[in-house]
Design a protein around this motif. Structure first.
Motif, mmCIF file in Angstrom:
data_model
loop_
_atom_site.group_PDB
_atom_site.id
_atom_site.type_symbol
_atom_site.label_atom_id
_atom_site.label_comp_id
_atom_site.label_asym_id
_atom_site.label_seq_id
_atom_site.Cartn_x
_atom_site.Cartn_y
_atom_site.Cartn_z
ATOM 1 N N VAL A 1 0.837 -1.198 0.000
ATOM 2 C CA VAL A 1 0.000 0.000 0.000
ATOM 3 C C VAL A 1 0.875 1.252 0.000
ATOM 4 C CG1 VAL A 1 -1.777 1.281 1.250
ATOM 5 C CG2 VAL A 1 -1.863 -1.215 1.181
ATOM 6 N N ILE A 2 1.959 1.219 0.792
ATOM 7 C CA ILE A 2 2.888 2.356 0.811
ATOM 8 C C ILE A 2 3.527 2.538 -0.560
ATOM 9 C CG2 ILE A 2 5.043 3.234 1.804
ATOM 10 C CD1 ILE A 2 4.320 1.903 4.411
ATOM 11 N N LEU A 3 3.925 1.425 -1.192
ATOM 12 C CA LEU A 3 4.554 1.490 -2.512
ATOM 13 C C LEU A 3 3.594 2.063 -3.560
ATOM 14 C CD1 LEU A 3 6.860 0.885 -4.477
ATOM 15 C CD2 LEU A 3 5.967 -1.453 -4.686
ATOM 16 N N VAL A 4 2.377 1.521 -3.614
ATOM 17 C CA VAL A 4 1.396 1.989 -4.603
ATOM 18 C C VAL A 4 1.033 3.446 -4.345
ATOM 19 C CG1 VAL A 4 -0.960 1.681 -5.444
ATOM 20 C CG2 VAL A 4 0.492 -0.319 -5.070
ATOM 21 N N SER A 5 0.852 3.789 -3.077
ATOM 22 C CA SER A 5 0.527 5.177 -2.736
ATOM 23 C C SER A 5 1.642 6.117 -3.168
ATOM 24 C CB SER A 5 0.301 5.314 -1.225
ATOM 25 O OG SER A 5 -0.793 4.540 -0.801
ATOM 26 N N ASN A 6 2.888 5.676 -2.995
ATOM 27 C CA ASN A 6 4.021 6.509 -3.377
ATOM 28 C C ASN A 6 4.101 6.691 -4.890
ATOM 29 O OD1 ASN A 6 7.281 7.056 -3.486
ATOM 30 N ND2 ASN A 6 6.362 7.641 -1.541
ATOM 31 N N LEU A 7 3.826 5.640 -5.633
ATOM 32 C CA LEU A 7 3.823 5.750 -7.094
ATOM 33 C C LEU A 7 2.719 6.694 -7.561
ATOM 34 C CD1 LEU A 7 4.471 2.019 -8.070
ATOM 35 C CD2 LEU A 7 6.090 3.921 -8.186
#
Length: 438
Positions: free
Chosen positions: A71-77
């Motif tokens: 979720v952190i990765l997708v949110s960051n992208l």
């Protein structure tokens, strides 16, 4: 879309700093030109690692291990794409997002968007108030209620920094970001997390959406990562660069601003992921899935990691995070009020109004529920931010795709597809959360 009324002229965004940072001429070394543009992205990145992120990341890591890393990765992208669009709007159109809304929407619509944005800024400021108060309690034993009240004084920090120019403000923020990054690098060395667990956590799983508990924290992480006021902030502060206004100068400015924000958000991803990984490796692995409180995390770090310095370093990073977020929150509040309402207030007045609206609920909740209520309020503030997000994202995607406003710099087909897909995901997650709550 209609032009603004003659009685409401559009002034340079953040006029006291507008085009105040010199940019080397095209043809000079690329590194020098990139350095001139470095800064706004890091001010924006601050909002992606504020105390609200700490609460959601600690809760997610202790309860679900490495699962919500994806979720952190997708949110960051998502954030990288949206912040690039925000910078493009400011550089090409010469308008921040608030000014663009006032220029192109009717007064009722513009006023409604301003109200929603102010709610988001207050929710963000609430997280900063609580984060700073918790850090002061952890470091100096100051009661939480007193710490909340003491945060009203940080307006003087903003006033002092702004006297020395925008580049000094950026340097202060970057210095605090480096302190936070070093602190968490130290914590991760002590925690020795599972590399396999980290890699597995970066892959999304369906349970994140189907499990209401995971979804609530996931949307809190989304709200803490992609913050609505950052879209207004970035579209304004990129205009502090005095780049050439012809096509070549504008094209290069867009490219360099995008590099700046992408690198800065990469640092934000490391810090956010580090918080969740630290909670997963220290608490979830040991069966302490109930740790959702920043103060509890601080108290348990030393005995569980075997070094007393771990708790102190954690608290120092939290204090740096709260102070950093204070700087950018003040700027965002000023930009939003000036852009939507064409009203200019002295910085200290604007700051005290916003901070007062955040301190009141914080004092009430902490007084009624004790210290445990602070973290619950932190997570709730991030969910509120997520619910406000579509009202900033939709106008941004529309404006940057409009050839009448952006000319040949309007978003291309694939960028539009990606931007609208991100918008649909954000709206869909929020709708799912609201349905579950109802």
């Amino acid at each position: 879309m209609t032009p603004p009324p003659a009685s409401l002229p559009i002034h340079g965004s953040l006029s006291e700093s507008h085009r105040s940072v010199a940019v080397p001429a095209v043809g000079t070394a690329f590194g020098r030109r990139l350095f001139a543009f470095a800064g706004p992205g890091f001010l924006v990145a601050v909002g992606y690692m504020d105390p609200g992120n700490w609460a959601t990341d600690i809760a997610g890591g202790s309860a679900f291990g490495y699962t919500l890393l994806s979720v952190i990765l997708v949110s960051n992208l998502m954030a990288i794409v949206l912040q690039a669009l925000s910078a493009r709007l400011g550089i090409v159109a010469g308008l921040d997002l608030a000014q663009a809304c006032r220029q192109h929407y009717s007064k009722p619509v513009s006023f409604g968007l301003w109200v929603l944005c102010e709610i988001a800024i207050i929710a963000c400021d609430l997280a900063e108030v609580l984060g700073t108060a918790i850090a002061l309690q952890l470091l100096f034993g100051l009661p939480l209620v007193y710490g909340v009240i003491l945060t009203a004084l940080d307006v003087f920090l903003i006033l002092a920094l702004q006297r020395y120019g925008f580049r000094k403000l950026e340097a202060f923020v970057v210095a605090l970001l480096l302190i936070i990054a070093v602190c968490f690098a130290f914590e991760l060395l002590l925690a020795q997390p599972s590399l396999a667990g980290i890699l597995g956590g970066l892959v999304p799983t369906p349970q994140i959406v189907t499990d209401p508990a995971k979804l609530y924290i996931a949307i809190g992480i989304l709200g803490a990562t992609v913050m609505p006021h950052n879209l207004y902030l970035h579209s304004s502060i990129v205009q502090t660069r005095a780049h050439r206004r012809d096509e070549a100068g504008t094209r290069e400015a867009v490219k360099l601003a995008t590099i700046d924000s992408t690198v800065a958000l990469g640092l934000a991803f490391f810090i956010n992921a580090a918080i969740l990984i630290l909670a997963a490796a220290t608490f979830h692995t040991a069966g302490r899935t109930d740790v959702a409180d920043i103060a509890d995390a601080h108290r348990l770090l030393a005995p569980m990691l075997g070094m007393g310095a771990a708790s102190v370093v954690f608290a120092i990073a939290l204090l740096a995070s709260g102070q950093n977020s204070t700087v950018t929150g003040t700027l965002a509040g000023q930009i939003v009020m000036e852009g939507f309402l064409n009203i200019r207030l002295p910085v200290w007045q604007r700051r005290l109004i916003t901070r007062g609206l955040a301190i009141i609920p914080a004092v009430i909740v902490v007084g009624a529920m004790g210290d445990a209520g602070a973290t619950k309020l932190l997570v709730l503030s991030q969910v509120i931010l997520s619910l406000q997000l579509p009202f900033a994202v939709v106008p941004l995607v529309m404006f940057t795709g409009d050839k009448r406003l952006m000319g040949r710099f309007a978003s291309g087909r694939w960028l539009k597809v990606v931007a609208w897909a991100i918008t649909v995901v954000i709206i869909g997650l929020n709708a799912t959360l609201l349905w579950g709550m109802l």
